[in-house]
Design an enzyme around this catalytic site. Structure first.
Site, short mmCIF file in Angstrom:
data_model
loop_
_atom_site.label_atom_id
_atom_site.label_comp_id
_atom_site.label_asym_id
_atom_site.label_seq_id
_atom_site.Cartn_x
_atom_site.Cartn_y
_atom_site.Cartn_z
CG ASP A 51 41.78 -9.89 20.75
OD1 ASP A 51 40.92 -10.02 21.65
OD2 ASP A 51 41.50 -9.64 19.56
CB SER A 52 40.90 -8.95 26.53
OG SER A 52 41.16 -10.30 26.91
CG ASP A 90 41.14 -13.88 20.87
OD1 ASP A 90 40.28 -14.58 20.30
OD2 ASP A 90 40.88 -13.11 21.81
CE LYS A 120 37.78 -15.58 21.56
NZ LYS A 120 37.66 -14.23 20.96
CD GLU A 122 36.98 -10.24 17.69
OE1 GLU A 122 36.66 -9.25 16.98
OE2 GLU A 122 37.48 -10.13 18.82
CD GLU A 189 32.68 -9.45 23.83
OE1 GLU A 189 33.46 -10.16 23.19
OE2 GLU A 189 33.02 -8.43 24.46
O1 KIV Z 1 39.82 -11.27 24.11
C1 KIV Z 1 39.02 -11.72 24.95
O2 KIV Z 1 39.26 -11.70 26.16
C2 KIV Z 1 37.77 -12.29 24.46
C3 KIV Z 1 36.73 -12.64 25.47
C4 KIV Z 1 36.06 -11.42 25.96
C5 KIV Z 1 35.74 -13.62 24.96
O3 KIV Z 1 37.59 -12.45 23.28
#
Ligand code: KIV
Length: 271
Positions: A51-52, A90, A120, A122, A189
């Site tokens: 989600d980056s 994510d 994934k 969090e 992280e």
């Molecule tokens: O969203 C993302 O890119 C991440 C990584 C930094 C692990 O969660």
């Protein structure tokens, strides 16, 4: 011979056997077809549609605004470029925190509509029910502990997490919980190296670090950061493997100069 060279398609059990054999796992993010094709062909084991994307693709300050539909779009594009890597997507902010039914629906949409291989999420104890429900549908889940960017307003910044005894002990129990629930891996992280080492040694499943030192079972970086596209973002943990900011700026200015001077296109570049 390494596990890496023997396999056709990376699965969660391949990652597990890599940990068991002490072979490091290389992971990168990708958000589109072209980049995913390059990263996959280069040989990473895991591609995260992170989600980056909210930051590096859409220009938001945080990861919070990206939607489930937008994550699915990115995941669909990545999947088309991937032949070998395990693709993890994510679950974005707001798509799983409500309750376990919402989490399951969101995870199923990602798997069905993009063809990705895992999701994934969090958090730890607070999302235990959601993780259990998603796993019960046969969807592999990766955890994410330490600095969890979806909670950035709770933390108040991007500083190193779990430096206190109390937070470190909470992280350790959450890591054990994710392991015991059946997650196939966990991202750690921005936490102290010694803590990441301790967690890695205590878990059966692989840990993937970002800003967590070299004691993890694998590493991940955001692709735009490691390619040096954004000059402003330079945390201590980031190693830049290219200076694409300079390379690309040079290419653009060269092109502009050629267009303005009439040098481009030339005879060979015309019909
Ligand atoms: O969203 C993302 O890119 C991440 C990584 C930094 C692990 O969660």
């Amino acid at each position: 011979m390494s596990v890496h060279s023997e396999i056709k398609r990376v699965t969660t059990s391949v990652l597990q056997s890599m940990k068991d054999r002490g072979e490091k796992i290389a992971c990168l993010t990708a958000y589109d077809y072209s980049m995913a094709s390059l990263v996959d062909a280069a040989g990473v084991e895991l591609i995260l549609v992170g989600d980056s994307a909210s930051n590096v693709m859409a220009g938001h300050e945080t990861t919070l605004p990206i939607t489930l539909d937008q994550m699915i779009y990115h995941a669909q594009s990545v999947i088309r470029g991937v032949k070998r890597s395990l693709v993890v997507v994510d679950l974005p902010f707001g798509s799983y925190q409500g309750n376990s039914t919402q989490a399951l629906k969101s995870a199923i949409r990602i798997m069905k509509e993009s063809g990705a291989h895992a999701v994934k999420m969090e958090g730890g104890k607070e999302i235990e029910e959601s993780i259990t429900r998603v796993l019960s549908a046969g969807i592999p889940v990766m955890g994410h502990l330490g600095l969890t960017p979806q909670s950035i307003y709770k933390f108040g910044g991007y500083s190193v997490r779990a430096k206190s005894e109390e937070e470190a002990s909470l992280l350790k129990s959450n890591a054990k919980l994710l392991n015991d629930l059946g997650c196939f891996g966990v991202v750690l992280e921005k936490i102290p190296q010694s803590l990441a080492e301790e967690v890695t040694a205590s878990l059966e499943i692989p840990t993937i670090g970002i800003g967590a030192g070299n004691g993890c079972d694998g590493q991940i970086l955001v692709i735009h950061d490691m390619l040096g596209i954004n000059k402003e973002f330079s945390p201590r943990f980031l190693r830049r493997y290219a200076d694409l900011h300079t390379e690309m700026t040079n290419a653009f200015t060269h092109y502009i100069k050629d267009v303005k001077s009439g040098d481009f296109p030339n005879e060979q570049e015309s019909y």
